[in-house]
Design a protein around this motif. Structure first.
Motif, short mmCIF file in Angstrom:
data_model
loop_
_atom_site.label_atom_id
_atom_site.label_comp_id
_atom_site.label_asym_id
_atom_site.label_seq_id
_atom_site.Cartn_x
_atom_site.Cartn_y
_atom_site.Cartn_z
N THR A 327 0.78 -1.25 -0.08
CA THR A 327 -0.16 0.00 0.00
C THR A 327 0.95 1.41 0.11
OG1 THR A 327 -0.12 -0.02 2.38
CG2 THR A 327 -1.93 -1.13 1.24
N ARG A 328 2.28 1.14 0.17
CA ARG A 328 2.98 2.34 0.19
C ARG A 328 3.94 2.25 -1.03
NH1 ARG A 328 1.89 -0.10 4.99
NH2 ARG A 328 1.59 1.11 6.81
N ASN A 329 4.16 3.46 -1.41
CA ASN A 329 5.13 3.90 -2.70
C ASN A 329 6.39 4.17 -2.32
OD1 ASN A 329 5.05 6.31 -1.84
ND2 ASN A 329 3.11 7.10 -3.30
N LEU A 330 7.30 4.54 -3.43
CA LEU A 330 8.74 4.67 -3.18
C LEU A 330 8.75 6.07 -2.43
CD1 LEU A 330 11.68 4.32 -3.89
CD2 LEU A 330 11.22 5.77 -5.96
N THR A 331 8.04 7.11 -2.65
CA THR A 331 8.13 8.22 -1.89
C THR A 331 8.04 8.00 -0.18
OG1 THR A 331 7.28 9.52 -3.69
CG2 THR A 331 7.25 10.53 -1.57
#
Length: 350
Positions: A327-331
């Motif tokens: 659910t979490r991206n690279l940023t």
């Protein structure tokens, strides 16, 4: 709620998973020898979860049967209920540096394989037959196709990957020999990031072996520059592509996997845990620069033996089978990793 034994619970992935399990209401016994971790991580986990009475820390070595026995009996003494027992084990403890495994193969076979054997032996003696095992995508070696599914050939190319494959085979043999075992083999890709509070994160001993902690230490001024191993790979920018997963997404994967094992009939699950998104080294560098607000100097050096051009997970089975996905991206990975590094420039040694 379950009574759980977490081996290696003070480590990077282990500490974040302990936090997720505590937040879900479980009771934990953590065993760790602190060779490549710190008891400070557990103190902070307990503080974050506000769960001072639901975690007991045992300093011990999983290769020593008496230490594992001590961990099992610690839960009974803690609760003063001799009928209480460990319901399941989450097994993180082990050595994990690929390069080091080539120079010290005896250590890796001894700790990763013999330690797992000892743990399983004590589990069986105590009637505990549920385990979630921390495996690795390194056992796929040079992947024949990308994204990599779980039925891809197992062909590790270093002692670390070979030791993980050996434990996976041991678990398969155990499941085939006796009914009642609930086993999950979780093959991680590249866990990164940290808890958003900045209180717990990755604290490698010595020079980091992985990209994210190295970038973090360069940004914090602990390292002069980042070494990029090759810019002539057959990728869009010439640098290697990997699948990165936020450590809290990985921790959530353990929770969902355990819930599945405990709610269903005995079985053995084998699942990839990755994002399914490939990111190049230079993409990660650029995003980390944007997050921390300063340049990350790097130099191009020759390729490392054993690296592949592209390694990305096919995690569709985890989504369809247990309902898990990242659910979490690279940023967010860079932001949380930098929050940890900037608050703890020398890790838990602060």
């Amino acid at each position: 709620m379950a009574n759980l034994l977490i081996t290696g619970g003070a480590g990077f992935i282990g500490s974040h998973t302990c936090l997720v399990f505590l937040e879900a209401g479980h009771e934990l016994i953590v065993i760790d020898n602190f060779i490549n971790s710190s008891p400070e991580a557990i103190k902070r986990v307990v503080q974050l979860a506000d769960a001072h009475h639901r975690l007991t820390l045992v300093e011990g070595d999983i290769c020593v049967e008496a230490d594992v026995e001590k961990a099992f009996t610690s839960f009974r003494r803690k609760n003063f209920l001799f009928h209480s027992s460990i319901d399941a084990v989450i097994h993180f403890a082990g050595l994990k540096a690929v390069g080091e495994s080539r120079t010290n193969p005896l250590d890796y076979w001894g700790v990763n394989v013999n330690g797992s054997y000892t743990l399983l032996k004590v589990m069986a003696a105590h009637g505990c037959r549920t385990i979630v095992f921390s495996s690795s995508a390194t056992l796929y070696g040079y992947p024949q196709r990308v994204p990599i599914p779980e039925d891809a050939p197992i062909a590790p190319i270093n002692p670390y990957g070979q030791s993980k494959a050996a434990v996976e085979q041991l678990l398969a043999d155990l499941a085939a020999s006796e009914t009642g075992w609930r086993i999950a083999r979780l093959r991680y890709f590249n866990p990164v990031g940290a808890h958003p509070s900045g209180m717990i994160g990755e604290d490698p001993c010595g020079i980091p072996n992985n990209l994210f902690p190295f970038i973090s230490q360069v940004a914090a001024g602990r390292r002069i520059n980042l070494k990029v191993f090759g810019n002539d790979w057959p990728t869009f920018d010439g640098t290697a592509i990997r699948d990165y997963i936020h450590v809290l997404d990985l921790a959530a994967g353990h929770l969902i996997t355990l819930e599945t094992l405990l709610s269903e009939k005995p079985q053995m699950l084998t699942l990839n845990l990755g994002s399914g998104v490939g990111l190049s080294v230079l993409e990660v560098v650029a995003e980390f620069e944007a997050v921390c607000g300063q340049p990350i100097p790097y130099e191009i050096v020759t390729r490392r033996f054993g690296d592949a051009a592209k390694t990305v997970a096919d995690s569709s089975l985890a989504e369809t089978r247990i309902g898990w996905r990242t659910t979490r991206n690279l940023t967010e990975m860079c932001r949380d990793g930098w929050a940890w590094q900037s608050a703890n420039p020398y890790g838990y040694a602060n």
